[in-house]
Design an enzyme around this catalytic site. Structure first.
Site, mmCIF file in Angstrom:
data_model
loop_
_atom_site.group_PDB
_atom_site.id
_atom_site.type_symbol
_atom_site.label_atom_id
_atom_site.label_comp_id
_atom_site.label_asym_id
_atom_site.label_seq_id
_atom_site.Cartn_x
_atom_site.Cartn_y
_atom_site.Cartn_z
ATOM 1 N N GLU A 285 0.834 -1.220 0.000
ATOM 2 C CA GLU A 285 0.000 0.000 0.000
ATOM 3 C C GLU A 285 0.860 1.258 0.000
ATOM 4 O O GLU A 285 0.415 2.309 -0.432
ATOM 5 C CB GLU A 285 -0.931 0.021 1.221
ATOM 6 C CG GLU A 285 -2.251 -0.671 0.964
ATOM 7 C CD GLU A 285 -3.335 -0.361 1.993
ATOM 8 O OE1 GLU A 285 -3.066 0.304 3.002
ATOM 9 O OE2 GLU A 285 -4.469 -0.821 1.777
ATOM 10 N N HIS A 306 8.600 -26.240 -2.491
ATOM 11 C CA HIS A 306 7.910 -27.322 -3.194
ATOM 12 C C HIS A 306 6.702 -26.778 -3.945
ATOM 13 O O HIS A 306 5.787 -27.515 -4.301
ATOM 14 C CB HIS A 306 7.487 -28.400 -2.189
ATOM 15 C CG HIS A 306 8.657 -28.995 -1.470
ATOM 16 N ND1 HIS A 306 9.198 -30.216 -1.798
ATOM 17 C CD2 HIS A 306 9.425 -28.499 -0.473
ATOM 18 C CE1 HIS A 306 10.237 -30.456 -1.009
ATOM 19 N NE2 HIS A 306 10.397 -29.431 -0.198
ATOM 20 N N LYS A 420 -14.023 -0.018 -3.793
ATOM 21 C CA LYS A 420 -15.098 0.368 -2.874
ATOM 22 C C LYS A 420 -16.200 1.109 -3.630
ATOM 23 O O LYS A 420 -17.387 0.831 -3.454
ATOM 24 C CB LYS A 420 -14.552 1.286 -1.777
ATOM 25 C CG LYS A 420 -13.645 0.596 -0.771
ATOM 26 C CD LYS A 420 -13.307 1.573 0.343
ATOM 27 C CE LYS A 420 -12.207 1.044 1.228
ATOM 28 N NZ LYS A 420 -11.707 2.035 2.175
HETATM 29 O O1 PA5 Z 1 -3.120 0.889 5.980
HETATM 30 C C1 PA5 Z 1 -4.221 1.373 5.791
HETATM 31 O O2 PA5 Z 1 -4.432 2.588 5.896
HETATM 32 C C2 PA5 Z 1 -5.396 0.496 5.466
HETATM 33 O O3 PA5 Z 1 -4.983 -0.802 5.227
HETATM 34 C C3 PA5 Z 1 -6.374 0.494 6.605
HETATM 35 O O4 PA5 Z 1 -5.749 0.050 7.767
HETATM 36 C C4 PA5 Z 1 -7.578 -0.407 6.299
HETATM 37 O O5 PA5 Z 1 -8.144 -0.030 5.090
HETATM 38 C C5 PA5 Z 1 -8.601 -0.307 7.413
HETATM 39 O O6 PA5 Z 1 -9.019 1.009 7.573
HETATM 40 P P1 PA5 Z 1 -9.773 1.474 8.856
HETATM 41 O O7 PA5 Z 1 -8.878 1.302 10.027
HETATM 42 O O8 PA5 Z 1 -10.110 2.905 8.612
HETATM 43 O O9 PA5 Z 1 -11.008 0.620 8.982
#
Ligand code: PA5
Length: 434
Positions: A285, A306, A420
């Site tokens: 990310e 494997h 989303k």
């Molecule tokens: O690293 C990030 O920002 C995302 O992976 C969030 O942790 C994830 O989308 C969950 O978001 P939230 O804590 O707002 O529910």
């Protein structure tokens, strides 16, 4: 300190390459510590490690003690950065089967709200039947669909089992201090809450209550984790290639420039698997944007030798590996003899399983280097709670450096919104009709 060894990438890189990037790594480090880079509103994670117990950590301990006393099962609701860190720490320290034999006094820990799987939900509800349980809802935004659906369902189960007042006492929330739906819900319902500071993004939040509360419920001392993280914060501030975070970030960036677009992070044994997934989310990310990024793939050795080991050995030469090793545990397992020796294993009689594992590691390293795969190795030393804290900080720092070296903002994730938006439109969520 974690020892990062790049001697097995020299076939692909040369010392002048490393020296040429030194100034860029220095600048990237300055951007993080001075807050002059993209996403600088989200640098709070740099200061999360603390030496002394804070009021927040003291409350985490108390809540964990209460949960340990009154619950057979603790359900942690969250997705992405709001769940991978604590799960990684618990599995690395206590194994993938950490729930076996646990109950009140030392509760089982399950993770929910990290998918939309009906099967997982059915499993969880079956498992909770007849058990005392508490829940923690973790969401920085408070609006993420997967944990929000799980929250609704688990709240209903709690209230049906215990009534409103006791359900309230068994519900905890970890979220932003002021904004978001979860904050509002927690305030209205009177749940005990812990904070994700506004300047800490989800995937950099493991050293807040997000990681520390579930770990404490699992019996892992939050201050031991903090001790490792704090030592890391001090140790990894060095501004030279003596800093292993520099070496790791620089080597992976240089390899990327040479066409190595995939990094396989390998742990030896199943208990590293979730740590690999935490690392994958952190780097995936943080780096994967603007058409750039090293694709992060966690792997388990020798298991995956494997499986896609074949691909690593002889497939397209577009990848590099990072092999992670820990000191072997104190409890040894020795291979016995067999007088018939039909399996031809008597040559290993008296050897420990660790010894065999070490030879498998060395053999694999050599084979992959011979197959023209650059391999970075990380010697973590002994595994304990402090090491886990150190690893979290180390990888977060290396990730921040890596993203700035790539020229991307490490702290946003605009691409996550695309699925989303489509999903909301298909579901008929008001405001998403087009
Ligand atoms: O690293 C990030 O920002 C995302 O992976 C969030 O942790 C994830 O989308 C969950 O978001 P939230 O804590 O707002 O529910």
């Amino acid at each position: 300190m974690i020892k990062v060894d790049i001697s097995n990438v020299w076939g692909q890189l040369a010392l002048p390459d490393l020296l040429a990037i030194e100034k860029d790594v220095f600048d990237a480090h300055m951007m993080l510590t001075d807050g002059t880079g993209a996403g600088s509103d989200y640098l709070g994670w740099l200061d999360l490690p603390v030496k002394e117990e804070t009021e927040e950590i003291r409350r985490i301990r108390f809540a964990a003690e209460r949960i340990r006393k009154n619950s057979d099962v603790f359900v942690v609701i969250g997705i992405g950065g709001s769940y991978l860190g604590p799960r990684a720490a618990i599995e690395l320290l206590q194994g993938t089967n950490h729930n076996i034999g646990k109950g009140k006094g030392n509760p089982q820990i399950y993770f929910a709200g990290n998918s939309l799987s009906t099967r997982s939900w059915n499993e969880l509800t079956r498992l909770l039947e007849g058990k005392d349980f508490s829940i923690v809802i973790i969401s920085k935004s408070g609006t993420t669909t997967e944990p929000a659906i799980a929250t609704r369902a688990l709240r209903w189960l709690l209230e049906r089992k215990y009534g409103t007042e006791e359900a309230r006492k068994r519900t905890y929330a970890i979220t932003d201090p002021t904004s978001g739906a979860l904050r509002q819900m927690a305030t209205e319902e009177g749940w005990e809450t812990f904070l994700i500071p506004p300047n800490v993004g989800g995937r950099y939040s493991v050293l807040t209550a997000v990681g520390l509360l579930p770990m404490a419920v699992a019996g892992i001392d939050p201050m031991e984790v903090m001790a490792g993280a704090y030592a890391a914060k001090e140790a990894y501030d060095i501004r030279s290639f003596e800093n292993p975070a520099w070496l790791y970030a620089a080597a992976r960036n240089l390899l990327y420039r040479k066409g190595k677009a995939i990094e396989v992070l390998e742990g030896f044994g199943p208990s590293f698997k979730m740590m690999g997934l935490w690392w994958q989310q952190l780097f995936g990310e943080s780096e994967g944007k603007d058409g750039k990024g090293i694709f992060p793939v966690p792997a388990e050795f020798t298991t995956d030798l494997h499986s896609f080991g074949q691909m690593i050995q002889q497939g397209q030469r577009n990848l590099f590996e990072t092999m992670v090793r820990f000191d072997p545990p104190a409890q040894k397992l020795t291979i016995g003899g067999d007088y018939k020796n039909l399996d031809n294993l008597n040559y290993l009689e008296g050897k420990t399983l660790d010894y065999v594992d070490e030879q498998a590691y060395l053999g694999t390293l050599q084979a992959h280097v011979d197959g023209d795969v650059p391999v970075i190795t990380m010697d973590m030393g002994p595994l304990d709670a402090a090491k886990v804290g150190e690893m979290f900080y180390f990888f977060e720092l290396a990730c921040g450096l890596s993203a700035y070296l790539l020229g991307v903002n490490p702290f946003d994730q605009p691409g996550v919104e695309f699925y989303k938006r489509n999903m909301f439109r298909l579901l008929g969520k008001p405001g998403y009709e087009k």
